[in-house]
Motif scaffolding. Structure first.
Motif, short mmCIF file in Angstrom:
data_model
loop_
_atom_site.label_atom_id
_atom_site.label_comp_id
_atom_site.label_asym_id
_atom_site.label_seq_id
_atom_site.Cartn_x
_atom_site.Cartn_y
_atom_site.Cartn_z
N LEU A 119 9.36 -41.65 -21.29
CA LEU A 119 9.41 -40.50 -22.18
C LEU A 119 8.91 -39.23 -21.48
CD1 LEU A 119 8.12 -42.10 -25.51
CD2 LEU A 119 10.44 -41.26 -25.07
N ALA A 120 7.87 -39.39 -20.65
CA ALA A 120 7.32 -38.24 -19.93
C ALA A 120 8.34 -37.68 -18.95
CB ALA A 120 6.03 -38.64 -19.22
N ILE A 121 9.04 -38.57 -18.26
CA ILE A 121 10.06 -38.12 -17.30
C ILE A 121 11.20 -37.43 -18.04
CG2 ILE A 121 11.84 -38.93 -15.69
CD1 ILE A 121 9.78 -41.09 -14.85
N TRP A 122 11.70 -38.05 -19.10
CA TRP A 122 12.80 -37.44 -19.85
C TRP A 122 12.40 -36.08 -20.40
CZ3 TRP A 122 13.31 -42.73 -22.66
CH2 TRP A 122 13.98 -43.64 -21.81
N SER A 123 11.16 -35.96 -20.85
CA SER A 123 10.68 -34.70 -21.40
C SER A 123 10.72 -33.58 -20.37
CB SER A 123 9.25 -34.88 -21.93
OG SER A 123 8.73 -33.66 -22.42
N HIS A 124 10.36 -33.90 -19.13
CA HIS A 124 10.42 -32.89 -18.06
C HIS A 124 11.84 -32.38 -17.86
CE1 HIS A 124 6.42 -32.48 -16.22
NE2 HIS A 124 6.21 -33.73 -16.60
N PHE A 125 12.80 -33.24 -18.13
CA PHE A 125 14.20 -32.84 -17.99
C PHE A 125 14.80 -32.33 -19.31
CE2 PHE A 125 13.57 -35.40 -14.23
CZ PHE A 125 14.30 -34.71 -13.26
N GLY A 126 13.90 -32.06 -20.26
CA GLY A 126 14.34 -31.45 -21.52
C GLY A 126 14.98 -32.41 -22.50
N HIS A 127 14.73 -33.71 -22.34
CA HIS A 127 15.39 -34.68 -23.22
C HIS A 127 14.36 -35.44 -24.04
CE1 HIS A 127 18.26 -37.74 -24.57
NE2 HIS A 127 17.31 -38.64 -24.29
#
Length: 362
Positions: free
Chosen positions: A265-273
């Motif tokens: 979730l943290a990685i996806w959040s960095h990519f705006g998802h």
């Protein structure tokens, strides 16, 4: 930190030095001891994503060739060897045996060649990049806060088996003349990562982010590659002075266990998802789907990312106790988990030419 004068007189040979862990270790060592003579050997030439400092000597060497290894030892005449070279199977091959002979030849026989050359050429210390997988590749067991007393499993994946066999060779070679130790990194992230963050990021395009296999609460160790590099330099310092690490293996991680779901979730959040919804898939059902996918790919000759092994992997609990590395090596993670995720995403975004989410801009 040990005396600059003492360490600057050493010649260090780093195998796998153009790779992920090897190049990070070269960067940390060169920054900490700028007068140290560092030679890098690798089957692959230097690459853009694994930057090496200037004035680092590189030689193309296949460690599975005893002749090539012995020759380069004669040229470099190292005092210290850091052996990071090895094969880490990709996701499609991690749970099968297709690469067994290649993995064994490189990870075990290559290590044997490096050790034999170290003994023959009077090397003082030998640090081996092992893996937590020497224990945790047996996915029938949960690993909660394990320490170095846990035995290597007799039933494992080929990567874990090969690293366990190589680690045993290294530790058995420890002597008054040649001090050896082994470091067991956890799953890695960081600049130049080509397996973890890229695969998790790809879930966005494949519309896989809503799906949670199991309860999503299983804790993992993830480590920034610079922290692993720090541990290698600490091991080098120890074996050059007190030698309290000689003959020992150490789990190395960030010491901040995180659920695999939260990491994703943290990685996806960095990519705006953000996943638009969540669907929980029981582990048993996912395991059956993995079996079906394996049967289909066996018939068609294709590859699959979903298998019984990948389901077990996604639901596994794997985190270790960092007390031994802290007490003997003085290791503490320099880069915390939040920063590790940010740095990993920033570098990967730059590599693939995308802009990160504005809410994560500094």
């Amino acid at each position: 930190m040990m005396s600059m004068d003492i360490f600057n007189s050493k010649r260090v040979l780093i195998s796998g030095g153009t790779g992920f862990v090897g190049s990070a270790t070269v960067r940390v060592l060169a920054a900490r001891y700028p007068g140290c003579a560092i030679a890098v050997i690798d089957k692959s030439p230097p690459r853009a994503e694994h930057v090496l400092p200037e004035k680092i000597e590189y030689m193309q060497v296949d460690i599975t060739s005893a002749e090539e290894v012995n020759k380069v030892f004669g040229i470099v005449k190292p005092n210290i060897v850091v052996h990071t070279a090895g094969i880490v199977p990709g996701v499609a091959d991690r749970f099968g045996r297709r690469l067994e002979s290649e993995v064994w030849r490189t990870n075990v026989e290559g290590t044997r060649n490096m050790l034999n050359a170290a003994v023959e050429h009077g090397v003082e210390s030998f640090i081996y990049t092992s893996s937590c997988c020497v224990v945790t590749d047996d996915m029938s067991t949960s690993y909660r806060n394990i320490d170095e007393g846990w035995p290597a499993s007799s039933t494992s994946l080929i990567y874990g088996e090969s690293k366990a066999a190589a680690e045993a060779l290294v530790l058995q070679a420890n002597s008054n003349e040649l001090a050896t130790c082994a470091l067991r990194p956890s799953v890695l992230c960081g600049e130049g990562d080509y397996q973890l963050v890229p695969i998790i990021h790809a879930c966005i395009e494949k519309y896989e982010t809503p799906f949670i296999i199991g309860d999503g609460e299983n804790l993992w160790d993830v480590t920034h590659v610079s922290n692993i590099a720090d541990a290698h330099v600490l091991a080098m310092e120890n074996l050059a002075t007190s030698r309290t690490a000689a003959g020992e293996a150490f789990f190395i991680q960030n010491n901040e266990p995180i659920t695999f779901r939260d990491f994703c979730l943290a990685i996806w959040s960095h990519f705006g998802h953000t996943p638009p919804f969540e669907v929980r898939i029981p582990e048993g059902l996912a395991y059956f789907a993995g079996l079906v996918c394996e049967m289909v790919t066996w018939i068609t000759g294709g590859t699959t990312t979903l298998s019984r092994g990948s389901v077990r992997d996604a639901c596994a609990v794997r985190y270790a106790n960092g007390d031994k590395a802290r007490k003997i090596l003085g290791y503490n993670a320099r880069i915390g988990m939040d920063e590790a995720i940010r740095l990993s995403c920033e570098e990967y975004a730059q590599r693939i030419g995308v802009r990160l989410s504005a809410r994560h801009d500094r």
